[in-house]
Write an enzyme that holds these catalytic residues in place. Sequence first.
Site, PDB file in Angstrom:
ATOM      1  N   ASP A  70      -6.717  -5.152  12.997  1.00 33.06           N
ATOM      2  CA  ASP A  70      -7.462  -5.566  11.805  1.00 33.06           C
ATOM      3  C   ASP A  70      -6.493  -5.963  10.696  1.00 33.06           C
ATOM      4  O   ASP A  70      -5.321  -5.605  10.719  1.00 33.06           O
ATOM      5  CB  ASP A  70      -8.448  -4.480  11.340  1.00 33.06           C
ATOM      6  CG  ASP A  70      -7.866  -3.077  11.354  1.00 33.06           C
ATOM      7  OD1 ASP A  70      -6.628  -2.936  11.365  1.00 33.06           O
ATOM      8  OD2 ASP A  70      -8.663  -2.117  11.352  1.00 33.06           O
ATOM      9  N   ASN A 138     -16.320   6.981   7.911  1.00 32.16           N
ATOM     10  CA  ASN A 138     -17.713   6.587   8.143  1.00 32.16           C
ATOM     11  C   ASN A 138     -17.973   6.277   9.616  1.00 32.16           C
ATOM     12  O   ASN A 138     -18.995   5.696   9.970  1.00 32.16           O
ATOM     13  CB  ASN A 138     -18.059   5.356   7.297  1.00 32.16           C
ATOM     14  CG  ASN A 138     -17.150   4.166   7.606  1.00 32.16           C
ATOM     15  OD1 ASN A 138     -16.275   4.256   8.465  1.00 32.16           O
ATOM     16  ND2 ASN A 138     -17.363   3.062   6.913  1.00 32.16           N
ATOM     17  N   HIS A 140     -16.075   4.275  11.497  1.00 30.75           N
ATOM     18  CA  HIS A 140     -15.659   2.941  11.942  1.00 30.75           C
ATOM     19  C   HIS A 140     -14.511   3.020  12.950  1.00 30.75           C
ATOM     20  O   HIS A 140     -13.742   3.973  12.971  1.00 30.75           O
ATOM     21  CB  HIS A 140     -15.316   2.020  10.756  1.00 30.75           C
ATOM     22  CG  HIS A 140     -14.026   2.301  10.046  1.00 30.75           C
ATOM     23  ND1 HIS A 140     -13.786   1.859   8.755  1.00 30.75           N
ATOM     24  CD2 HIS A 140     -12.881   2.944  10.403  1.00 30.75           C
ATOM     25  CE1 HIS A 140     -12.568   2.219   8.393  1.00 30.75           C
ATOM     26  NE2 HIS A 140     -11.994   2.880   9.363  1.00 30.75           N
ATOM     27  N   GLU A 145     -17.458  -1.740  10.511  1.00 31.04           N
ATOM     28  CA  GLU A 145     -18.140  -0.869   9.567  1.00 31.04           C
ATOM     29  C   GLU A 145     -19.602  -0.686   9.968  1.00 31.04           C
ATOM     30  O   GLU A 145     -20.216  -1.599  10.522  1.00 31.04           O
ATOM     31  CB  GLU A 145     -18.106  -1.517   8.169  1.00 31.04           C
ATOM     32  CG  GLU A 145     -16.699  -1.773   7.637  1.00 31.04           C
ATOM     33  CD  GLU A 145     -16.028  -0.521   7.111  1.00 31.04           C
ATOM     34  OE1 GLU A 145     -15.931   0.476   7.846  1.00 31.04           O
ATOM     35  OE2 GLU A 145     -15.603  -0.545   5.955  1.00 31.04           O
TER      36      GLU A 145
END
Length: 245
Positions: A70, A138, A140, A145
């Site tokens: 990423d 969270n 991810h 996401e």
Amino acid sequence: MSGPRIVIVDDAEELSRASADLVAETITRVPAASVVVATGRTPMGLYAELAARRQAGVIDTDGITVIQLDEYLGLDADDRRSLFGWMRRSFLDPLGIRDERVIRLPLDGDLSERCAAFDRCLEARGGIDVAILGLGANGHLGFNEPPADRDARTRAVDLSVVTIRSNAAYWGEVADVPTQAVTVGLRALLSARTIVLLVSGRGKNEIVHRVIEGPIGPEVPASFLQEAGDAVTVFADLAAWGDDG
Ligand code: F6R
């Protein structure tokens, strides 16, 4: 198909050693492995351990190809926050990986077309041998996401508030964190032949249990790892897993 293998270790140091054993074993078995490499804090000890083993002549990383996981959008190439720069410092340089052995994400032009081409390129190369991943607060993986479907392709994304807040710890403050990124999609990551998920620290305690034991679905993107069977090894330290886990 059995579920993910969970390896619980005492601390971050042991996490690095135990995960290095698995990555080293895979690279030795598949010298031309395609390896996805996360940045973030958790895998830094693993990368240092791999570099030490290479230095000692125990592993050979010359044949591997590294695939970027990423990257933030909107940064200059030499920006201090570049995740590629972080990957270069922590993985590529210590392991002697030359630029021609790195597949980078597209960051400009027609991103939807170029990301689709990136996915086609990964498929044409035979997919991913090893994906080294951290876990977002969270849930991810990469910057997939929530909500993110198991079929999500490589694409540009808006970062969530939770991710921007946790990434602020890397760069200073919330205002320093870019709000958009490109991420390899869950579809490609989940089909990796070996998936190494590294989880460390108390802050990951609740989310790691949701990932491994909770309902599978887009709200916790890493929960799809439950369906990836024994390709997945989760390395968690006691602080993350909990003493009574
Ligand atoms: C970074 C990445 C992220 C991190 C995750 C955990 O390239 O893809 O998914 O792996 O946010 O970050 P740390 O390890 O800093 O807790």
